[in-house]
Write a protein that holds these residues in place. Structure first.
Motif, PDB file in Angstrom:
ATOM      1  N   GLY A 105       0.820  -1.209   0.000  1.00 26.21           N
ATOM      2  CA  GLY A 105       0.000   0.000   0.000  1.00 26.21           C
ATOM      3  C   GLY A 105       0.851   1.254   0.000  1.00 26.21           C
ATOM      4  N   LEU A 106       1.896   1.262   0.824  1.00 26.13           N
ATOM      5  CA  LEU A 106       2.801   2.409   0.859  1.00 26.13           C
ATOM      6  C   LEU A 106       3.523   2.572  -0.477  1.00 26.13           C
ATOM      7  CD1 LEU A 106       4.153   4.702   2.389  1.00 26.13           C
ATOM      8  CD2 LEU A 106       5.779   3.046   3.296  1.00 26.13           C
ATOM      9  N   ALA A 107       3.995   1.472  -1.025  1.00 28.38           N
ATOM     10  CA  ALA A 107       4.665   1.525  -2.335  1.00 28.38           C
ATOM     11  C   ALA A 107       3.710   2.016  -3.419  1.00 28.38           C
ATOM     12  CB  ALA A 107       5.218   0.152  -2.699  1.00 28.38           C
ATOM     13  N   ALA A 108       2.457   1.626  -3.333  1.00 25.19           N
ATOM     14  CA  ALA A 108       1.467   2.049  -4.325  1.00 25.19           C
ATOM     15  C   ALA A 108       1.197   3.547  -4.232  1.00 25.19           C
ATOM     16  CB  ALA A 108       0.171   1.260  -4.148  1.00 25.19           C
ATOM     17  N   VAL A 109       1.113   4.082  -3.023  1.00 22.86           N
ATOM     18  CA  VAL A 109       0.923   5.527  -2.864  1.00 22.86           C
ATOM     19  C   VAL A 109       2.106   6.279  -3.461  1.00 22.86           C
ATOM     20  CG1 VAL A 109       0.846   7.419  -1.187  1.00 22.86           C
ATOM     21  CG2 VAL A 109      -0.577   5.415  -0.852  1.00 22.86           C
ATOM     22  N   VAL A 110       3.322   5.827  -3.150  1.00 25.73           N
ATOM     23  CA  VAL A 110       4.525   6.468  -3.679  1.00 25.73           C
ATOM     24  C   VAL A 110       4.526   6.397  -5.208  1.00 25.73           C
ATOM     25  CG1 VAL A 110       7.047   6.307  -3.785  1.00 25.73           C
ATOM     26  CG2 VAL A 110       5.873   6.132  -1.583  1.00 25.73           C
ATOM     27  N   ALA A 111       4.139   5.255  -5.762  1.00 22.49           N
ATOM     28  CA  ALA A 111       4.070   5.114  -7.219  1.00 22.49           C
ATOM     29  C   ALA A 111       3.024   6.059  -7.799  1.00 22.49           C
ATOM     30  CB  ALA A 111       3.759   3.669  -7.600  1.00 22.49           C
ATOM     31  N   GLY A 112       1.882   6.179  -7.159  1.00 20.05           N
ATOM     32  CA  GLY A 112       0.846   7.096  -7.620  1.00 20.05           C
ATOM     33  C   GLY A 112       1.317   8.536  -7.606  1.00 20.05           C
ATOM     34  N   LEU A 113       2.028   8.917  -6.545  1.00 27.43           N
ATOM     35  CA  LEU A 113       2.593  10.268  -6.463  1.00 27.43           C
ATOM     36  C   LEU A 113       3.609  10.496  -7.578  1.00 27.43           C
ATOM     37  CD1 LEU A 113       3.158  10.525  -2.601  1.00 27.43           C
ATOM     38  CD2 LEU A 113       1.362  11.651  -3.935  1.00 27.43           C
ATOM     39  N   ALA A 114       4.445   9.492  -7.829  1.00 34.14           N
ATOM     40  CA  ALA A 114       5.472   9.615  -8.865  1.00 34.14           C
ATOM     41  C   ALA A 114       4.842   9.736 -10.252  1.00 34.14           C
ATOM     42  CB  ALA A 114       6.418   8.417  -8.818  1.00 34.14           C
ATOM     43  N   VAL A 115       3.843   8.930 -10.524  1.00 29.36           N
ATOM     44  CA  VAL A 115       3.168   8.997 -11.815  1.00 29.36           C
ATOM     45  C   VAL A 115       2.497  10.358 -11.986  1.00 29.36           C
ATOM     46  CG1 VAL A 115       1.253   8.062 -13.176  1.00 29.36           C
ATOM     47  CG2 VAL A 115       2.874   6.508 -12.073  1.00 29.36           C
ATOM     48  N   ALA A 116       1.829  10.825 -10.950  1.00 27.55           N
ATOM     49  CA  ALA A 116       1.172  12.143 -11.026  1.00 27.55           C
ATOM     50  C   ALA A 116       2.191  13.242 -11.249  1.00 27.55           C
ATOM     51  CB  ALA A 116       0.369  12.407  -9.764  1.00 27.55           C
ATOM     52  N   GLY A 117       3.301  13.179 -10.538  1.00 30.14           N
ATOM     53  CA  GLY A 117       4.344  14.192 -10.703  1.00 30.14           C
ATOM     54  C   GLY A 117       4.939  14.168 -12.084  1.00 30.14           C
ATOM     55  N   GLY A 118       5.188  12.999 -12.609  1.00 30.48           N
ATOM     56  CA  GLY A 118       5.743  12.875 -13.954  1.00 30.48           C
ATOM     57  C   GLY A 118       4.761  13.344 -15.011  1.00 30.48           C
ATOM     58  N   THR A 119       3.498  13.036 -14.834  1.00 32.41           N
ATOM     59  CA  THR A 119       2.468  13.460 -15.783  1.00 32.41           C
ATOM     60  C   THR A 119       2.319  14.971 -15.766  1.00 32.41           C
ATOM     61  OG1 THR A 119       1.293  11.388 -15.452  1.00 32.41           O
ATOM     62  CG2 THR A 119       0.038  13.190 -16.409  1.00 32.41           C
ATOM     63  N   THR A 120       2.329  15.566 -14.586  1.00 27.88           N
ATOM     64  CA  THR A 120       2.181  17.009 -14.472  1.00 27.88           C
ATOM     65  C   THR A 120       3.382  17.731 -15.063  1.00 27.88           C
ATOM     66  OG1 THR A 120       0.892  16.670 -12.463  1.00 27.88           O
ATOM     67  CG2 THR A 120       1.709  18.882 -12.850  1.00 27.88           C
ATOM     68  N   GLU A 121       4.577  17.204 -14.831  1.00 29.08           N
ATOM     69  CA  GLU A 121       5.782  17.829 -15.384  1.00 29.08           C
ATOM     70  C   GLU A 121       5.787  17.768 -16.903  1.00 29.08           C
ATOM     71  OE1 GLU A 121       9.183  16.073 -13.488  1.00 29.08           O
ATOM     72  OE2 GLU A 121       8.500  16.676 -11.513  1.00 29.08           O
ATOM     73  N   ARG A 122       5.346  16.636 -17.474  1.00 26.74           N
ATOM     74  CA  ARG A 122       5.292  16.518 -18.939  1.00 26.74           C
ATOM     75  C   ARG A 122       4.262  17.478 -19.515  1.00 26.74           C
ATOM     76  NH1 ARG A 122       6.154  11.277 -17.578  1.00 26.74           N
ATOM     77  NH2 ARG A 122       3.991  10.669 -17.694  1.00 26.74           N
ATOM     78  N   ALA A 123       3.136  17.631 -18.819  1.00 30.77           N
ATOM     79  CA  ALA A 123       2.073  18.519 -19.309  1.00 30.77           C
ATOM     80  C   ALA A 123       2.506  19.982 -19.240  1.00 30.77           C
ATOM     81  CB  ALA A 123       0.815  18.311 -18.498  1.00 30.77           C
ATOM     82  N   ALA A 124       3.375  20.316 -18.293  1.00 25.57           N
ATOM     83  CA  ALA A 124       3.832  21.697 -18.141  1.00 25.57           C
ATOM     84  C   ALA A 124       4.815  22.112 -19.235  1.00 25.57           C
ATOM     85  CB  ALA A 124       4.480  21.878 -16.767  1.00 25.57           C
TER      86      ALA A 124
END
Length: 125
Positions: A105-124
Motif C-alpha cells: 500500500g505504501l509503495a502504491a501511494v509512492v508510485a501514484g505520487l510519482a506517476v502524477a508528478g511525472g504526468t504534471t511535469e510533462r504537461a507543463a
C-alpha cells in the motif's frame, strides 16, 4: 460523496464475490487496497499540483477520493481477515498478509505520487 462511496463499495463487493478468499487469505482485498492506494496518491497529487482545494477540485477530491476510493478500499476487512488468521493460529499467514498489505500500500501511494508528478511535469512542458 455518499453516491461515490456506494459506487466504490459495489465494485469492491462484486470483485470480492467474483474472486473469493483462498485458504483464508483474500488476495482480492489485498489487490483492491493496493490499487486504491495507488489511485488515491495519483488523484491527490494531481489535484494538489493544479491549484487550491476549492470548487471543482474539492468536489472531485471528495467524490472520488473520499467517496469512490473510500468505499472501494477496505482496511476493516484487512484487519478482520488478519485477526481471523491469527486467531486460527496461522501467525505467519496473518502477519505476512498484514505486513504485505501495508508495504504494498505504501509503495502504491509512492508510485501514484510519482506517476502524477511525472504526468504534471510533462504537461507543463
Amino acid at each position: 460523496m455518499a453516491f461515490g462511496g456506494a459506487i466504490g463499495t459495489a465494485v469492491r463487493a462484486f470483485l470480492a464475490q467474483a474472486f473469493p478468499a483462498v485458504d483464508g487469505i483474500s488476495w482480492t482485498i489485498l489487490a483492491i487496497n493496493v490499487v486504491g492506494a495507488f489511485c488515491l496518491g495519483l488523484l491527490l497529487d494531481t489535484l494538489a499540483r493544479r491549484g487550491p482545494d476549492v470548487g471543482r477540485r474539492r468536489s472531485l477530491r471528495l467524490f472520488v477520493g473520499t467517496g469512490v476510493l473510500g468505499g472501494f478500499t477496505t482496511y476493516s476487512t484487512l484487519a478482520n481477515d488478519t485477526a481471523r488468521l491469527l486467531g486460527d493460529g496461522r501467525w505467519a499467514a496473518g502477519g505476512g498478509y498484514a505486513l504485505l498489505s501495508v508495504v504494498l500500500g505504501l509503495a502504491a501511494v509512492v508510485a501514484g505520487l510519482a506517476v502524477a508528478g511525472g504526468t504534471t511535469e510533462r504537461a507543463a512542458r
